[in-house]
Structure formats: structure tokens, C-alpha cells
Design a protein around this motif. Sequence first.
Motif, PDB file in Angstrom:
ATOM      1  N   THR A 162      -8.402  -9.799   2.944  1.00  0.00           N
ATOM      2  CA  THR A 162      -7.800  -9.121   4.091  1.00  0.00           C
ATOM      3  C   THR A 162      -6.296  -8.960   3.917  1.00  0.00           C
ATOM      4  OG1 THR A 162      -9.480 -10.076   5.547  1.00  0.00           O
ATOM      5  CG2 THR A 162      -7.494  -9.228   6.596  1.00  0.00           C
ATOM      6  N   ALA A 163      -5.792  -7.806   4.294  1.00  0.00           N
ATOM      7  CA  ALA A 163      -4.345  -7.569   4.338  1.00  0.00           C
ATOM      8  C   ALA A 163      -3.906  -7.440   5.789  1.00  0.00           C
ATOM      9  CB  ALA A 163      -3.978  -6.298   3.574  1.00  0.00           C
ATOM     10  N   LEU A 164      -2.743  -8.004   6.095  1.00  0.00           N
ATOM     11  CA  LEU A 164      -2.135  -7.872   7.420  1.00  0.00           C
ATOM     12  C   LEU A 164      -1.016  -6.839   7.324  1.00  0.00           C
ATOM     13  CD1 LEU A 164      -1.715  -8.857  10.359  1.00  0.00           C
ATOM     14  CD2 LEU A 164      -0.188 -10.608   9.441  1.00  0.00           C
ATOM     15  N   VAL A 165      -1.105  -5.790   8.115  1.00  0.00           N
ATOM     16  CA  VAL A 165      -0.151  -4.680   8.066  1.00  0.00           C
ATOM     17  C   VAL A 165       0.546  -4.559   9.411  1.00  0.00           C
ATOM     18  CG1 VAL A 165       0.101  -2.182   7.812  1.00  0.00           C
ATOM     19  CG2 VAL A 165      -1.492  -3.427   6.336  1.00  0.00           C
ATOM     20  N   ALA A 166       1.880  -4.558   9.401  1.00  0.00           N
ATOM     21  CA  ALA A 166       2.662  -4.400  10.629  1.00  0.00           C
ATOM     22  C   ALA A 166       4.107  -4.104  10.233  1.00  0.00           C
ATOM     23  CB  ALA A 166       2.596  -5.664  11.484  1.00  0.00           C
TER      24      ALA A 166
ATOM     25  N   VAL B  64      -7.207  -4.718  -4.199  1.00  0.00           N
ATOM     26  CA  VAL B  64      -7.630  -6.104  -3.939  1.00  0.00           C
ATOM     27  C   VAL B  64      -8.358  -6.239  -2.606  1.00  0.00           C
ATOM     28  CG1 VAL B  64      -6.818  -8.454  -3.516  1.00  0.00           C
ATOM     29  CG2 VAL B  64      -5.808  -7.112  -5.375  1.00  0.00           C
ATOM     30  N   CYS B  65      -7.867  -5.567  -1.568  1.00  0.00           N
ATOM     31  CA  CYS B  65      -8.337  -5.844  -0.198  1.00  0.00           C
ATOM     32  C   CYS B  65      -9.470  -4.918   0.236  1.00  0.00           C
ATOM     33  CB  CYS B  65      -7.175  -5.728   0.786  1.00  0.00           C
ATOM     34  SG  CYS B  65      -5.933  -7.008   0.515  1.00  0.00           S
ATOM     35  N   ASP B  66     -10.419  -5.489   0.985  1.00  0.00           N
ATOM     36  CA  ASP B  66     -11.522  -4.711   1.538  1.00  0.00           C
ATOM     37  C   ASP B  66     -11.516  -4.727   3.067  1.00  0.00           C
ATOM     38  OD1 ASP B  66     -12.339  -7.303   2.094  1.00  0.00           O
ATOM     39  OD2 ASP B  66     -13.826  -7.350   0.490  1.00  0.00           O
ATOM     40  N   HIS B  67     -10.479  -5.304   3.647  1.00  0.00           N
ATOM     41  CA  HIS B  67     -10.378  -5.402   5.108  1.00  0.00           C
ATOM     42  C   HIS B  67      -8.899  -5.424   5.479  1.00  0.00           C
ATOM     43  CE1 HIS B  67     -10.788  -8.074   8.916  1.00  0.00           C
ATOM     44  NE2 HIS B  67     -10.905  -6.806   9.247  1.00  0.00           N
ATOM     45  N   ILE B  68      -8.505  -4.628   6.447  1.00  0.00           N
ATOM     46  CA  ILE B  68      -7.103  -4.563   6.868  1.00  0.00           C
ATOM     47  C   ILE B  68      -7.002  -4.817   8.363  1.00  0.00           C
ATOM     48  CG2 ILE B  68      -5.082  -3.065   7.139  1.00  0.00           C
ATOM     49  CD1 ILE B  68      -5.835  -1.743   4.509  1.00  0.00           C
ATOM     50  N   ILE B  69      -6.127  -5.757   8.721  1.00  0.00           N
ATOM     51  CA  ILE B  69      -5.794  -6.007  10.123  1.00  0.00           C
ATOM     52  C   ILE B  69      -4.422  -5.384  10.379  1.00  0.00           C
ATOM     53  CG2 ILE B  69      -5.252  -7.749  11.855  1.00  0.00           C
ATOM     54  CD1 ILE B  69      -7.133  -9.649  10.423  1.00  0.00           C
ATOM     55  N   GLU B  70      -4.370  -4.470  11.330  1.00  0.00           N
ATOM     56  CA  GLU B  70      -3.128  -3.754  11.645  1.00  0.00           C
ATOM     57  C   GLU B  70      -2.641  -4.158  13.031  1.00  0.00           C
ATOM     58  OE1 GLU B  70      -1.558   0.834  12.372  1.00  0.00           O
ATOM     59  OE2 GLU B  70      -3.704   0.378  12.229  1.00  0.00           O
ATOM     60  N   ILE B  71      -1.358  -4.480  13.121  1.00  0.00           N
ATOM     61  CA  ILE B  71      -0.724  -4.705  14.425  1.00  0.00           C
ATOM     62  C   ILE B  71       0.190  -3.519  14.688  1.00  0.00           C
ATOM     63  CG2 ILE B  71       0.726  -6.222  15.817  1.00  0.00           C
ATOM     64  CD1 ILE B  71      -0.092  -8.530  14.029  1.00  0.00           C
ATOM     65  N   ASP B  72      -0.103  -2.769  15.737  1.00  0.00           N
ATOM     66  CA  ASP B  72       0.661  -1.554  16.046  1.00  0.00           C
ATOM     67  C   ASP B  72       0.898  -1.488  17.540  1.00  0.00           C
ATOM     68  OD1 ASP B  72       1.901   0.931  15.801  1.00  0.00           O
ATOM     69  OD2 ASP B  72       0.007   1.995  16.105  1.00  0.00           O
TER      70      ASP B  72
ATOM     71  N   GLY C 253       1.815  -3.704  19.527  1.00  0.00           N
ATOM     72  CA  GLY C 253       1.277  -4.869  20.212  1.00  0.00           C
ATOM     73  C   GLY C 253      -0.231  -4.966  20.228  1.00  0.00           C
ATOM     74  N   LYS C 254      -0.935  -3.950  19.697  1.00  0.00           N
ATOM     75  CA  LYS C 254      -2.390  -3.969  19.669  1.00  0.00           C
ATOM     76  C   LYS C 254      -2.897  -4.272  18.265  1.00  0.00           C
ATOM     77  CE  LYS C 254      -3.188  -0.777  23.540  1.00  0.00           C
ATOM     78  NZ  LYS C 254      -3.859   0.485  23.948  1.00  0.00           N
ATOM     79  N   LEU C 255      -4.118  -4.820  18.214  1.00  0.00           N
ATOM     80  CA  LEU C 255      -4.729  -5.225  16.955  1.00  0.00           C
ATOM     81  C   LEU C 255      -5.845  -4.249  16.596  1.00  0.00           C
ATOM     82  CD1 LEU C 255      -4.194  -7.815  15.194  1.00  0.00           C
ATOM     83  CD2 LEU C 255      -6.296  -8.721  16.164  1.00  0.00           C
ATOM     84  N   TYR C 256      -5.847  -3.781  15.331  1.00  0.00           N
ATOM     85  CA  TYR C 256      -6.892  -2.870  14.868  1.00  0.00           C
ATOM     86  C   TYR C 256      -7.492  -3.431  13.580  1.00  0.00           C
ATOM     87  CZ  TYR C 256      -4.545   0.425  18.018  1.00  0.00           C
ATOM     88  OH  TYR C 256      -3.972   1.029  19.114  1.00  0.00           O
ATOM     89  N   HIS C 257      -8.815  -3.352  13.453  1.00  0.00           N
ATOM     90  CA  HIS C 257      -9.515  -3.780  12.250  1.00  0.00           C
ATOM     91  C   HIS C 257      -9.999  -2.562  11.470  1.00  0.00           C
ATOM     92  CE1 HIS C 257      -9.888  -8.169  12.988  1.00  0.00           C
ATOM     93  NE2 HIS C 257      -9.763  -7.798  14.252  1.00  0.00           N
ATOM     94  N   HIS C 258      -9.797  -2.583  10.150  1.00  0.00           N
ATOM     95  CA  HIS C 258     -10.256  -1.501   9.281  1.00  0.00           C
ATOM     96  C   HIS C 258     -11.066  -2.117   8.147  1.00  0.00           C
ATOM     97  CE1 HIS C 258      -7.369   1.167  11.309  1.00  0.00           C
ATOM     98  NE2 HIS C 258      -6.506   0.167  11.197  1.00  0.00           N
ATOM     99  N   ASN C 259     -12.379  -1.894   8.146  1.00  0.00           N
ATOM    100  CA  ASN C 259     -13.231  -2.438   7.087  1.00  0.00           C
ATOM    101  C   ASN C 259     -13.256  -1.474   5.908  1.00  0.00           C
ATOM    102  OD1 ASN C 259     -14.080  -4.882   8.354  1.00  0.00           O
ATOM    103  ND2 ASN C 259     -15.353  -3.654   9.721  1.00  0.00           N
ATOM    104  N   GLY C 260     -12.238  -1.574   5.100  1.00  0.00           N
ATOM    105  CA  GLY C 260     -12.091  -0.702   3.930  1.00  0.00           C
ATOM    106  C   GLY C 260     -10.765  -0.988   3.262  1.00  0.00           C
ATOM    107  N   ASN C 261     -10.426  -0.205   2.243  1.00  0.00           N
ATOM    108  CA  ASN C 261      -9.178  -0.436   1.516  1.00  0.00           C
ATOM    109  C   ASN C 261      -8.018   0.327   2.174  1.00  0.00           C
ATOM    110  OD1 ASN C 261      -9.630   2.219   0.795  1.00  0.00           O
ATOM    111  ND2 ASN C 261     -10.037   1.782  -1.359  1.00  0.00           N
ATOM    112  N   TYR C 262      -6.889   0.387   1.474  1.00  0.00           N
ATOM    113  CA  TYR C 262      -5.679   0.979   2.038  1.00  0.00           C
ATOM    114  C   TYR C 262      -5.858   2.467   2.343  1.00  0.00           C
ATOM    115  CZ  TYR C 262      -0.790   2.400   2.478  1.00  0.00           C
ATOM    116  OH  TYR C 262       0.397   2.922   2.923  1.00  0.00           O
ATOM    117  N   GLN C 263      -6.539   3.195   1.459  1.00  0.00           N
ATOM    118  CA  GLN C 263      -6.744   4.617   1.689  1.00  0.00           C
ATOM    119  C   GLN C 263      -7.571   4.850   2.958  1.00  0.00           C
ATOM    120  OE1 GLN C 263      -5.361   7.214   0.208  1.00  0.00           O
ATOM    121  NE2 GLN C 263      -4.199   5.782  -1.066  1.00  0.00           N
TER     122      GLN C 263
END
Length: 632
Positions: free
Chosen positions: A32-36, A220-228, A230-240
Motif C-alpha cells: 500500500t502507498a499513502l498519497v497526500a 511495487v504497490c497494488d493499493h493506494i490510500i489517498e487523503i484529499d 480531509g477525506k480518505l479514498y481507497h484505490h485497489n490498483g497501481n499508480y496509473q
Amino acid sequence: MTILSTDNLSKSFGVNLLFENITFGISEGDKTALVAPNGTGKSTLLKILAGRETADTGKVMVQNGIRVAFLAQEPELDDTKTIREYIASGDFELVQIIQEYERAAEAQAEDFNPMTQKAFEKASAAMEAANAWDYEQRMEQILDILNITDLDQPISTLSGGERKRVALAFVLIDNPDLLILDEPTNHLDLDMIEWLESYLIQANITLLMVTHDRYFLDRVCDHIIEIDRGKLYHHNGNYQYYLEKRSERESLRQKEMHKAEQLYKKELEWMRRGPKARTSKSKSRIQSFHDVKDKVSNKTDDSELQLEAGMERMGKKILELENISKRYDETVILDDFSYSFKRGERIGIIGKNGVGKSTFLKILTGEVAADSGEVDTGETIVFGHYQQKGIEVDESMRVIDVLKEIASVIELSDGTQISASQFLEHFMFTPEMQYTPVEKLSGGEKRRLGLMMTLIKNPNFLILDEPTNDLDLDTLQVLEDFLLNFSGCLIVVSHDRFFMDKLVDHYFAFEGDGEIRDHHGTYSEYREMKAKEEAEKKRERQAQKSKKSKSNDQNRQSSTTNKLTFAERKEFKKLEKEVASLEEEVELLEEEMNQPEMDYKEREELTARYMQLKDEVDEKTIRWLELAEKEG
């Protein structure tokens, strides 16, 4: 199975709210990658998850028996220890077994007798029972790849980059169940990054990381957690996949905002009607009006200001290097190097750490003198040099005042001017942040300010040494757009392969011993070319080694009962496991390559990896046979 979860985590520093009521889980095996954005508390959140800091509210829950390892962006190491002592402080029981084995083996090599033989056999059995051969093999591989050679060096003498690599080695060797990494690719050269990328892809490990390296993240990552916002979003996939989903969400948000604005105009007109009309208004409609008003008031302006900085017009002569040589003791940086830079040229510089990339940049600007040769700079050239070390300013000053000391206004290429405040806002410094003391900024925000201090000078020859370290993905996009519009000369040193391929026309590849190759093509194409060259050299070495080995076997006479030395016995044990593991991977790759739906690029990557593995199997098998024959 969820191995780590959070429940309503919140954290503030003073009046600065980093995040509020964050709830999510990490499942076993996820990478998992954390993106913010910078300044939203990514590093703080990772520290809370690793137990290094506490949240203001909420809790973190980790499954029983789960071992967590954490790599901080700026690791805190024990300066009283050597590297060897620090590494050994990981899994204490396992390290003790390995150290006992090494002592027994050394004693047997010095004085072979029944007592030392018995001690050695006991230590070998303990190694086997604890599966310590794999641990030792992994430790040697990781230390070698990360260029950690002097294990007796005191940690107190290490540079920032060396400390990061030692800390990274420590968490990888520890082989935890959950690995938390904060900007793991900072201070690594491209060879190290590619190795780490491959290691994390293949490792049976759960991973949570923050990184700005988009190639690394994507592979490397197959799951991305995004904070945007103040809200949290889950993306089950890579960066693209994440980029696609974020773009869809932004498009939908813009449509909703447009509808809200239209509704607000109608309701505002209704609210402004006279008292007679207002007496019949329902409370619910009035409340609805205020809700719409709040939504419109919170609108953020995502439109991009296209900046193309004005700069000194370049003359015919740009920068010429004639027969430049430079060395430090035995390390050759440049050896009779000549080059004439052209107007608008864009060059990326790549090479391992320590080959002299930063020194080369300082020679261009005159900060470091060459040992011989001539640097001839055109009269109209204005350098802008952003260095790895970051900014050196009075950190009690406000952000806006730091920039105004350099320039209050910036002239664009079309003759218009923007203020320092507008320039900062373009690079995502909000008006509130601009009046914040520098000391209150995050690491990424300080680096961003350092870039602004370089760019605001309107140079026509821009030199950027690792500009992407600690920058968030949104800032990288803004910087890339700015540099794509930059019409002067550009030289970039970066380990961010995506950033480099997008911006530069060709590469200076520093290959060591003063050799610089001018490569016209992408970084990936350069790596493919180097891989083919290395494979050819390896085949030649194998042929020579096999020929020499056969000759030695014919003449070798053993004078002791133990035909293998201590080092060879260790190598023999490792090779058995290595060959079996490599052959298993070869079989898996063969199965993957037989899948008909695979695209060309993926098949090409798998084929390259397959050929590399086959070479490794052949090389290790030959060596294993040599040792097996000697063992008898």
C-alpha cells in the motif's frame, strides 16, 4: 486478514490540524502507498502507526504476533554504536546463533581437532534449525547492494544519506511482517532503487509506504490510500489506476460545484426578495440555502496558472568544457572531458552515488575548480543552482519574506509580472502558509521553498540536484509543468526516473573512473543496453572461470581431512538454497510467459528477467559443482 487498523485517528500541532477521524485497515499481503499533499501529516501518521508517536484521538490496533518495522524519513540511530552493533541489535537470538557459528568456524580453521570439530557441528546444526543460512545470505546481499562495507564504522561519522541506507538495511534484514517506509528511495542511486523495487515486489511481506517515486510506486504497490481535503479514498490498483480514478472524481466534483453555483444564484435571488415574500419561506429552504452557500464558499481553485519565467536572452556562446579533469585521491570524477552546451539543451545526469555527479555540477558553476582544462561560460548565462543540501535561511522568517528578499515580483516571458505571493501560491503555498515561519514547515515544504528561491531568480541555465526528494506528487506535477515551459538550458540530477524521462532529451551516464557516456534515449533504454553489456561480460567471465576451474581441479591436492575451507563451506550451503530458489522462480516465469493475454511490454520485461535468472542459475550451478567435487 486485516493486520493493522485505525479508528478515528486525529492529530494536530497547535492550531494546525494535520488529519481528523482517519479510519482504515491494512490487509495481510497488501503493498500500500499513502498519497497526500505535503504538510498533511503523512510522516506523522506513519510514526503513529509504528508506535513512535501518539494520536490526539483514536487508536491503532495491530494483530497479535505481527512484527512491525519502520523506516523514518530522517532515521534516528544510536550514535554510540558501530554499524555492525546496530545491525546486530535486530533479532538478537538469531544474530547470536550466527555469531556463535562464525566463532566455531574460525576456531576450526585455526586449529582443527575433535573439540573444534564438535563445536562446529553443533553451531552448524543450530544454524540449520533456525534457518539462519537464509538470514545471513539476505544480510550480506542487502549490505552489499546498499554499499555498506565498513561495518565497524561508527554511526556518529555517517552522512545523512549513509544513515538512511543503514536504517533501510536494518529494517529489511529484520524481515518483519509489516514494513512501514517513509520515502525509502531518498539517498539511493538508481541501481539501489531498482534492486529495492525488485526486492519488495518479490518479498512475501505487507508494505505501507510514502514515496514520491512514481515508477517505484507504480511497480511495487497494488493499493493506494489517498487523503484529499480531509477525506480518505481507497484505490485497489497501481499508480496509473489511482490517477484515472482521481481524475474521474475531480471531474465529478467540478460538475457538482457548477450545479451548486447555479442553484446558489437562484436561491440568493429568492432570499433577497422583499419581507412579504420572506414571511412564507420554509425553514428547510433557508437551511438548504446556507448549505449551498457553504459548499460554494469552500470551492478551491484548481485552475493552473501557466508560468513561463522571463529570463536573460542567451548569446551564441552557452557553456563550453575543454579537456576537463578532476579527481579526489584515487577517485576519478572527470578524465579529459569536453562538451559544448547548446541553447535550450535538457540533460539528465545518472550514475551511482559517489561517482561525482554533484562535483560535476559545481565545476559548471565555478563553485569547484577543475584540476585541469577550461570552463568557458557565455557572458549572458545566469545560473540557477538548486543543491541537495536544501536551503540555508533564518528559519524564524516567514515564507513570504524569504522570497521577497530575493525578488518582490517575477517577470514572465510575455512581459507581465506576478507577485512573490502569486508565485508561491502557484507552487501550492496557500496565503496562510506564506505567513508561517519556515521552522514550522515540513521537510517537503522546505525543499519546495528552496526550489522557489532558485526559480524566482529567473536563471537561463537551470541546474537541479535531486530536486524531487520529499516533494509530494501534486508538487512534482506543478514543477514538471513549470520546467516543461522553461526555455533555457536544464541539467537535472535525480533518482526519479519518471521525472527525468519526462523532462530531458538525453543523459550523461557517469559510469565510474571518469567515463561519461552520452546516451540519447530514455532511462529504461539505457538500463536495457547496460544489462545486455553486463550479460555479455558475465558469459565471458563464466567461460574463463570454468576453464580455469577445470585446470585447478586437475592439479588440486588436499592435505587435510576437511577439503572445503570455512568460507567455501558457507558458500556451498548457500548455493544449494540459492540454486533451488532461482530454479523455482524460473519455472514461475515460464508459466507467466506462456499466458496469451500478456501485453508486449510486460512480456519483454519478463523475458529480460528470465534471461538474467538463467544466467544466474548457470553461474551458481557451475560454482556448486566445483565445490561439490572438492568436498568429494
